[in-house]
Design an enzyme around this catalytic site. Structure first.
Site, mmCIF file in Angstrom:
data_model
loop_
_atom_site.group_PDB
_atom_site.id
_atom_site.type_symbol
_atom_site.label_atom_id
_atom_site.label_comp_id
_atom_site.label_asym_id
_atom_site.label_seq_id
_atom_site.Cartn_x
_atom_site.Cartn_y
_atom_site.Cartn_z
ATOM 1 N N ASP A 1 24.055 17.184 -15.954
ATOM 2 C CA ASP A 1 25.158 18.120 -15.747
ATOM 3 C C ASP A 1 26.348 17.453 -15.072
ATOM 4 O O ASP A 1 27.495 17.851 -15.301
ATOM 5 C CB ASP A 1 24.683 19.336 -14.953
ATOM 6 C CG ASP A 1 23.992 20.364 -15.837
ATOM 7 O OD1 ASP A 1 24.576 20.726 -16.875
ATOM 8 O OD2 ASP A 1 22.892 20.796 -15.512
ATOM 9 N N GLU B 1 28.764 23.899 -16.157
ATOM 10 C CA GLU B 1 28.027 22.685 -15.793
ATOM 11 C C GLU B 1 28.117 22.452 -14.286
ATOM 12 O O GLU B 1 27.132 22.062 -13.637
ATOM 13 C CB GLU B 1 28.578 21.475 -16.548
ATOM 14 C CG GLU B 1 28.603 21.594 -18.068
ATOM 15 C CD GLU B 1 27.240 21.675 -18.726
ATOM 16 O OE1 GLU B 1 26.225 21.745 -18.022
ATOM 17 O OE2 GLU B 1 27.194 21.672 -19.971
ATOM 18 N N HIS C 1 25.833 24.782 -12.582
ATOM 19 C CA HIS C 1 24.452 24.295 -12.623
ATOM 20 C C HIS C 1 24.213 23.286 -11.504
ATOM 21 O O HIS C 1 23.154 23.289 -10.856
ATOM 22 C CB HIS C 1 24.150 23.641 -13.972
ATOM 23 C CG HIS C 1 24.288 24.571 -15.133
ATOM 24 N ND1 HIS C 1 24.259 24.135 -16.441
ATOM 25 C CD2 HIS C 1 24.460 25.917 -15.192
ATOM 26 C CE1 HIS C 1 24.399 25.176 -17.247
ATOM 27 N NE2 HIS C 1 24.527 26.250 -16.512
ATOM 28 N N TYR D 1 21.351 23.348 -8.569
ATOM 29 C CA TYR D 1 20.431 22.275 -8.206
ATOM 30 C C TYR D 1 20.503 21.999 -6.708
ATOM 31 O O TYR D 1 19.480 21.767 -6.053
ATOM 32 C CB TYR D 1 20.766 20.994 -8.983
ATOM 33 C CG TYR D 1 20.762 21.152 -10.485
ATOM 34 C CD1 TYR D 1 19.853 21.998 -11.112
ATOM 35 C CD2 TYR D 1 21.672 20.474 -11.280
ATOM 36 C CE1 TYR D 1 19.853 22.150 -12.489
ATOM 37 C CE2 TYR D 1 21.687 20.618 -12.661
ATOM 38 C CZ TYR D 1 20.772 21.469 -13.262
ATOM 39 O OH TYR D 1 20.778 21.615 -14.616
ATOM 40 N N GLU E 1 22.741 18.765 -25.006
ATOM 41 C CA GLU E 1 22.492 20.185 -24.779
ATOM 42 C C GLU E 1 21.225 20.667 -25.476
ATOM 43 O O GLU E 1 20.568 21.591 -24.981
ATOM 44 C CB GLU E 1 23.678 21.016 -25.291
ATOM 45 C CG GLU E 1 25.021 20.672 -24.683
ATOM 46 C CD GLU E 1 25.139 21.057 -23.218
ATOM 47 O OE1 GLU E 1 24.226 21.722 -22.705
ATOM 48 O OE2 GLU E 1 26.147 20.689 -22.590
ATOM 49 N N GLU F 1 23.034 26.719 -21.523
ATOM 50 C CA GLU F 1 22.950 25.542 -22.395
ATOM 51 C C GLU F 1 22.858 25.942 -23.862
ATOM 52 O O GLU F 1 23.340 25.217 -24.750
ATOM 53 C CB GLU F 1 21.747 24.670 -22.015
ATOM 54 C CG GLU F 1 21.722 24.165 -20.571
ATOM 55 C CD GLU F 1 22.910 23.298 -20.209
ATOM 56 O OE1 GLU F 1 23.745 23.014 -21.074
ATOM 57 O OE2 GLU F 1 23.017 22.915 -19.031
ATOM 58 N N HIS G 1 26.280 26.396 -24.980
ATOM 59 C CA HIS G 1 26.929 25.092 -25.117
ATOM 60 C C HIS G 1 26.489 24.421 -26.420
ATOM 61 O O HIS G 1 27.290 23.771 -27.110
ATOM 62 C CB HIS G 1 26.575 24.196 -23.934
ATOM 63 C CG HIS G 1 26.904 24.803 -22.605
ATOM 64 N ND1 HIS G 1 26.443 24.285 -21.410
ATOM 65 C CD2 HIS G 1 27.664 25.887 -22.277
ATOM 66 C CE1 HIS G 1 26.887 25.029 -20.415
ATOM 67 N NE2 HIS G 1 27.625 26.001 -20.916
#
Length: 340
Positions: free
Chosen positions: A88, A119, A122, A126, A184, A218, A221
């Site tokens: 990402d 992204e 994301h 994390y 992706e 995703e 995407h």
């Protein structure tokens, strides 16, 4: 190929003239006039899917990580986040720096800008999980410096992107779109499935819920680049020479091999429901699916070996939270992936 002008009032480009790349855009984003209707539908779907990492409760995962995961599961869990963090991070920069400057359809520009935001979101998710759950945050973020298998995987996909840093050609940009579809549609999936395998055993349910949100993004995407590639095929069929198509097949084969190697490496054949044989068949199945979606032929004729994975990633046809059986409004819109 030159980067598009940010503002070009002398443009007389019509909707018929508009192209995915090598167009002559005005520079004004007008959502009331668009050539690529699929991009407008995709924008609405991406907007309806808006979510925030803080919505996901990972407090129970802290207990699971410390007391319920085996050593092999804990190792796999940390490696999964290292890989996803890398992917990402690449994408956030790649979309803004390498892809979007050369795309000349404003409605597609908008979707790419939205993807870049997602992204980064994301990456925020994390951070939420790694800081809350894992023992060594710095090691996870710098794992590619110490892990040869992860670095090999990162080097391949980043190398494809870095080729755009030089002179950009039509074929290079087309292949960059393919590289994005590979990332992706293949490169995330061993990691996603590894976390779902833990959840299937009743562990790390919050992490799996976060992955579900990420995977839903995703998928949009993947649809974005799939439609971009297919639109280019319609506009510029002469680009899809036998040599270019052979290059695309080679890219998919190499990426599939690396993802299989990675999946086997992180699981070490010690994760219930996600054995080495299943990993290979599943990645081959994904490669075939992604190739067919852009008008190419299957390589492996593989079957889907773990259909239970699909139950973890469903949203639109699901009325309750898979893990908690609570009613959850995952999407505020009425669009479906079937619209694409």
């Amino acid at each position: 190929m030159e980067r598009k002008k940010i503002y070009n009032p002398k443009s007389n480009e019509t909707l018929t003239d508009r192209r995915v790349f090598n167009g002559n855009p005005h520079g004004i984003l007008n959502f009331t006039k668009a050539k690529y209707q699929w991009a407008l539908k995709l924008w609405d779907l991406m907007e309806a899917n808006t979510w925030f990492p803080k919505e996901v409760d990972v407090s129970a995962d802290v207990r699971d990580y410390n007391y319920n995961l085996t050593q092999a599961e804990r190792r796999m869990y940390d490696l999964v986040w290292s890989q996803l963090i890398s992917m990402d991070s690449f994408q956030t920069n790649n979309l803004a720096d390498n892809i979007n400057p050369y795309i000349t359809a404003p409605e597609i520009n908008a979707c790419l800008a939205r993807q870049a935001y997602e992204e980064a979101n994301h990456s925020k998710s994390y951070a939420v999980m790694v800081e809350a759950i894992s023992d060594n945050t710095d090691l996870i973020y710098e794992m590619e410096k110490h892990d040869d298998v992860l670095r090999e995987k990162n080097d391949y996909i980043s190398g494809l992107y870095e080729e755009l840093a030089g002179e950009v050609t039509d074929v290079k940009l087309l292949l960059a779109m393919v590289a994005n579809q590979i990332l992706e549609g293949i490169y995330f999936y061993s990691g996603f499935t590894a976390i779902y395998a833990l959840a299937r055993a009743g562990k790390m349910l919050g992490s799996a819920q976060m992955i579900r949100f990420i995977q839903r993004d995703e998928i949009t995407h993947l649809l974005l680049f799939q439609n971009m590639i297919n639109s280019v095929r319609n506009e510029r069929p002469e680009l899809f020479t036998a040599e270019v198509e052979e290059t695309i097949y080679d890219m998919f084969k190499k990426a599939g091999d690396l993802e299989i190697k990675w999946g086997k490496y992180i699981t070490q054949n010690q994760i219930m429901g996600f054995t080495d044989d299943i990993i290979q068949e599943y990645i081959h199945y994904l490669v075939d699916q992604r190739l067919v979606a852009i008008g190419l032929k299957r390589i492996y004729n593989a079957k889907h070996p773990i259909k239970w994975v699909d139950d973890f990633s469903k949203f639109n046809d699901q009325k309750s939270n898979f893990f908690e059986s609570k009613v959850t409004n995952y999407s505020k819109g009425s669009l479906s992936f079937d619209d694409f």
